[in-house]
Design a protein around this motif. Structure first.
Motif, PDB file in Angstrom:
ATOM      1  N   ILE A  52       0.879  -1.171   0.000  1.00  0.00           N
ATOM      2  CA  ILE A  52       0.000   0.000   0.000  1.00  0.00           C
ATOM      3  C   ILE A  52       0.915   1.219   0.000  1.00  0.00           C
ATOM      4  O   ILE A  52       1.822   1.316   0.829  1.00  0.00           O
ATOM      5  N   ALA A  53       0.682   2.141  -0.908  1.00  0.00           N
ATOM      6  CA  ALA A  53       1.542   3.312  -1.049  1.00  0.00           C
ATOM      7  C   ALA A  53       1.716   4.056   0.278  1.00  0.00           C
ATOM      8  O   ALA A  53       0.735   4.449   0.905  1.00  0.00           O
ATOM      9  N   GLY A  54       2.970   4.215   0.705  1.00  0.00           N
ATOM     10  CA  GLY A  54       3.287   4.982   1.899  1.00  0.00           C
ATOM     11  C   GLY A  54       2.979   4.294   3.213  1.00  0.00           C
ATOM     12  O   GLY A  54       3.097   4.906   4.267  1.00  0.00           O
ATOM     13  N   VAL A  55       2.587   3.030   3.178  1.00  0.00           N
ATOM     14  CA  VAL A  55       2.182   2.318   4.396  1.00  0.00           C
ATOM     15  C   VAL A  55       3.207   1.229   4.715  1.00  0.00           C
ATOM     16  O   VAL A  55       3.509   0.384   3.885  1.00  0.00           O
ATOM     17  N   ASP A  56       3.735   1.292   5.949  1.00  0.00           N
ATOM     18  CA  ASP A  56       4.701   0.296   6.408  1.00  0.00           C
ATOM     19  C   ASP A  56       4.059  -0.787   7.256  1.00  0.00           C
ATOM     20  O   ASP A  56       4.587  -1.888   7.350  1.00  0.00           O
ATOM     21  N   SER A  79      26.207  14.696  17.335  1.00  0.00           N
ATOM     22  CA  SER A  79      25.479  15.491  16.344  1.00  0.00           C
ATOM     23  C   SER A  79      25.093  16.834  16.937  1.00  0.00           C
ATOM     24  O   SER A  79      24.413  16.910  17.950  1.00  0.00           O
ATOM     25  N   ARG A  80      25.537  17.881  16.295  1.00  0.00           N
ATOM     26  CA  ARG A  80      25.230  19.228  16.792  1.00  0.00           C
ATOM     27  C   ARG A  80      24.143  19.901  15.971  1.00  0.00           C
ATOM     28  O   ARG A  80      23.681  20.961  16.307  1.00  0.00           O
ATOM     29  N   THR A  81      23.757  19.264  14.891  1.00  0.00           N
ATOM     30  CA  THR A  81      22.703  19.830  14.063  1.00  0.00           C
ATOM     31  C   THR A  81      21.350  19.361  14.572  1.00  0.00           C
ATOM     32  O   THR A  81      21.246  18.358  15.264  1.00  0.00           O
ATOM     33  N   ARG A  82      20.325  20.089  14.215  1.00  0.00           N
ATOM     34  CA  ARG A  82      18.969  19.684  14.592  1.00  0.00           C
ATOM     35  C   ARG A  82      18.581  18.467  13.762  1.00  0.00           C
ATOM     36  O   ARG A  82      18.610  18.510  12.540  1.00  0.00           O
ATOM     37  N   GLN A  83      18.234  17.412  14.456  1.00  0.00           N
ATOM     38  CA  GLN A  83      17.835  16.187  13.778  1.00  0.00           C
ATOM     39  C   GLN A  83      16.511  16.405  13.050  1.00  0.00           C
ATOM     40  O   GLN A  83      15.623  17.084  13.559  1.00  0.00           O
ATOM     41  N   ARG A  84      16.386  15.816  11.880  1.00  0.00           N
ATOM     42  CA  ARG A  84      15.175  15.936  11.087  1.00  0.00           C
ATOM     43  C   ARG A  84      14.533  14.568  10.890  1.00  0.00           C
ATOM     44  O   ARG A  84      15.209  13.556  10.810  1.00  0.00           O
ATOM     45  N   VAL A  85      13.218  14.598  10.804  1.00  0.00           N
ATOM     46  CA  VAL A  85      12.452  13.402  10.463  1.00  0.00           C
ATOM     47  C   VAL A  85      12.496  13.303   8.946  1.00  0.00           C
ATOM     48  O   VAL A  85      12.433  14.305   8.253  1.00  0.00           O
ATOM     49  N   GLY A  86      12.599  12.110   8.428  1.00  0.00           N
ATOM     50  CA  GLY A  86      12.603  11.921   6.975  1.00  0.00           C
ATOM     51  C   GLY A  86      11.328  12.470   6.346  1.00  0.00           C
ATOM     52  O   GLY A  86      10.319  12.696   7.010  1.00  0.00           O
ATOM     53  N   GLN A  87      11.395  12.675   5.065  1.00  0.00           N
ATOM     54  CA  GLN A  87      10.264  13.233   4.320  1.00  0.00           C
ATOM     55  C   GLN A  87       8.998  12.404   4.519  1.00  0.00           C
ATOM     56  O   GLN A  87       9.019  11.181   4.445  1.00  0.00           O
ATOM     57  N   LEU A  88       7.910  13.090   4.788  1.00  0.00           N
ATOM     58  CA  LEU A  88       6.611  12.439   4.953  1.00  0.00           C
ATOM     59  C   LEU A  88       5.911  12.432   3.601  1.00  0.00           C
ATOM     60  O   LEU A  88       5.701  13.478   2.999  1.00  0.00           O
ATOM     61  N   GLY A  89       5.568  11.264   3.136  1.00  0.00           N
ATOM     62  CA  GLY A  89       4.930  11.136   1.823  1.00  0.00           C
ATOM     63  C   GLY A  89       3.420  11.280   1.933  1.00  0.00           C
ATOM     64  O   GLY A  89       2.723  10.301   2.182  1.00  0.00           O
ATOM     65  N   PHE A  90       2.920  12.480   1.737  1.00  0.00           N
ATOM     66  CA  PHE A  90       1.479  12.711   1.871  1.00  0.00           C
ATOM     67  C   PHE A  90       0.672  12.148   0.704  1.00  0.00           C
ATOM     68  O   PHE A  90      -0.549  12.128   0.758  1.00  0.00           O
ATOM     69  N   ASP A  91       1.358  11.664  -0.323  1.00  0.00           N
ATOM     70  CA  ASP A  91       0.626  10.996  -1.402  1.00  0.00           C
ATOM     71  C   ASP A  91       0.300   9.553  -1.026  1.00  0.00           C
ATOM     72  O   ASP A  91      -0.494   8.909  -1.691  1.00  0.00           O
ATOM     73  N   GLY A  92       0.877   9.053   0.069  1.00  0.00           N
ATOM     74  CA  GLY A  92       0.594   7.701   0.545  1.00  0.00           C
ATOM     75  C   GLY A  92      -0.733   7.632   1.279  1.00  0.00           C
ATOM     76  O   GLY A  92      -1.361   8.634   1.586  1.00  0.00           O
ATOM     77  N   LYS A 127       7.089  27.766   6.116  1.00  0.00           N
ATOM     78  CA  LYS A 127       7.319  28.487   4.863  1.00  0.00           C
ATOM     79  C   LYS A 127       8.805  28.507   4.560  1.00  0.00           C
ATOM     80  O   LYS A 127       9.571  29.038   5.336  1.00  0.00           O
ATOM     81  N   PRO A 128       9.285  27.984   3.454  1.00  0.00           N
ATOM     82  CA  PRO A 128       8.548  27.097   2.574  1.00  0.00           C
ATOM     83  C   PRO A 128       8.508  25.687   3.165  1.00  0.00           C
ATOM     84  O   PRO A 128       9.365  25.322   3.951  1.00  0.00           O
ATOM     85  N   ASN A 129       7.552  24.928   2.742  1.00  0.00           N
ATOM     86  CA  ASN A 129       7.443  23.554   3.208  1.00  0.00           C
ATOM     87  C   ASN A 129       8.613  22.762   2.626  1.00  0.00           C
ATOM     88  O   ASN A 129       8.734  22.624   1.430  1.00  0.00           O
ATOM     89  N   LYS A 130       9.469  22.265   3.477  1.00  0.00           N
ATOM     90  CA  LYS A 130      10.679  21.568   3.039  1.00  0.00           C
ATOM     91  C   LYS A 130      10.374  20.127   2.670  1.00  0.00           C
ATOM     92  O   LYS A 130      10.841  19.214   3.300  1.00  0.00           O
ATOM     93  N   ARG A 131       9.552  19.947   1.654  1.00  0.00           N
ATOM     94  CA  ARG A 131       9.233  18.632   1.096  1.00  0.00           C
ATOM     95  C   ARG A 131       8.736  17.647   2.146  1.00  0.00           C
ATOM     96  O   ARG A 131       9.112  16.497   2.160  1.00  0.00           O
ATOM     97  N   GLY A 132       7.903  18.107   3.052  1.00  0.00           N
ATOM     98  CA  GLY A 132       7.314  17.198   4.025  1.00  0.00           C
ATOM     99  C   GLY A 132       8.235  16.819   5.156  1.00  0.00           C
ATOM    100  O   GLY A 132       8.022  15.810   5.808  1.00  0.00           O
ATOM    101  N   ALA A 133       9.273  17.614   5.411  1.00  0.00           N
ATOM    102  CA  ALA A 133      10.224  17.310   6.479  1.00  0.00           C
ATOM    103  C   ALA A 133      10.034  18.267   7.652  1.00  0.00           C
ATOM    104  O   ALA A 133       9.576  19.385   7.495  1.00  0.00           O
ATOM    105  N   MET A 134      10.384  17.790   8.848  1.00  0.00           N
ATOM    106  CA  MET A 134      10.356  18.633  10.047  1.00  0.00           C
ATOM    107  C   MET A 134      11.398  18.114  11.023  1.00  0.00           C
ATOM    108  O   MET A 134      11.921  17.008  10.857  1.00  0.00           O
ATOM    109  N   THR A 135      11.682  18.908  12.048  1.00  0.00           N
ATOM    110  CA  THR A 135      12.663  18.486  13.035  1.00  0.00           C
ATOM    111  C   THR A 135      12.045  17.457  13.983  1.00  0.00           C
ATOM    112  O   THR A 135      10.828  17.382  14.147  1.00  0.00           O
ATOM    113  N   VAL A 136      12.925  16.680  14.609  1.00  0.00           N
ATOM    114  CA  VAL A 136      12.483  15.715  15.608  1.00  0.00           C
ATOM    115  C   VAL A 136      11.798  16.444  16.758  1.00  0.00           C
ATOM    116  O   VAL A 136      10.756  15.999  17.251  1.00  0.00           O
TER     117      VAL A 136
END
Length: 154
Positions: A52-56, A79-92, A127-136
């Motif tokens: 199923i698309a986008g479903v684990d 790691s000194r950078t802000r950790q990010r969650v991988g891109q969220l596929g909203f088309d799934g 703004k702008p939406n970074k391709r469905g990504a956000m910080t942890v």
């Protein structure tokens, strides 16, 4: 019946990935597979019978029929950078994202879940939406902890 014990294989994958990082400072691309394994085991989820698309994973019991996208992130101390969650596929076709946070040994520390609606609304504000990504940290604020490793006594 399989000739391999998946839990034993995952334990070896954790060890190899941690040793590789210690030796090279680089990461092996295993964290998402380990995260999927941990989320399904700890939250009693199942792999979908058909892709199923986008479903684990698919929920069971009181979570029956809910579709989950699973993300993993290893929190390395250096790691000194802000950790990010991988891109969220909203088309799934997923309903909930589970973020599996792991320590440097690739052991689960915390599982956090957030609904599609909550994440969609939060990303619309960026703004702008970074391709469905956000910080942890942002994901933590939006979601709720559904599993946490017991704190070890010092």
């Amino acid at each position: 019946m399989t000739a391999y014990d998946v839990d034993k294989l995952m334990a070896e994958a954790r060890r190899l990935a941690a040793d590789y990082h210690k030796a090279t400072g680089l990461t092996l691309p295993l964290s998402n597979e380990i995260a999927r394994h941990d989320a399904m085991r700890l939250l009693d989820l199942q792999a979908p019978a058909e892709a199923i698309a986008g479903v684990d994973a698919i929920g069971t019991g009181e979570r029956a029929a809910l579709k989950f996208q699973i993300k993993g992130r290893v929190l390395f101390e250096e790691s000194r950078t802000r950790q990010r969650v991988g891109q969220l596929g909203f088309d799934g076709q997923w309903d909930i994202v589970v973020l599996v946070l792991m320590n440097e040994e690739y052991q689960p520390l915390e599982l956090i879940e957030a609904s599609r609606e909550t994440l969609s609304a939060a990303l619309a504000e960026i703004k702008p939406n970074k391709r469905g990504a956000m910080t942890v940290a942002r994901f933590r604020n939006l979601g709720r902890v559904v599993w946490q490793a017991e704190k070890q006594a010092a």
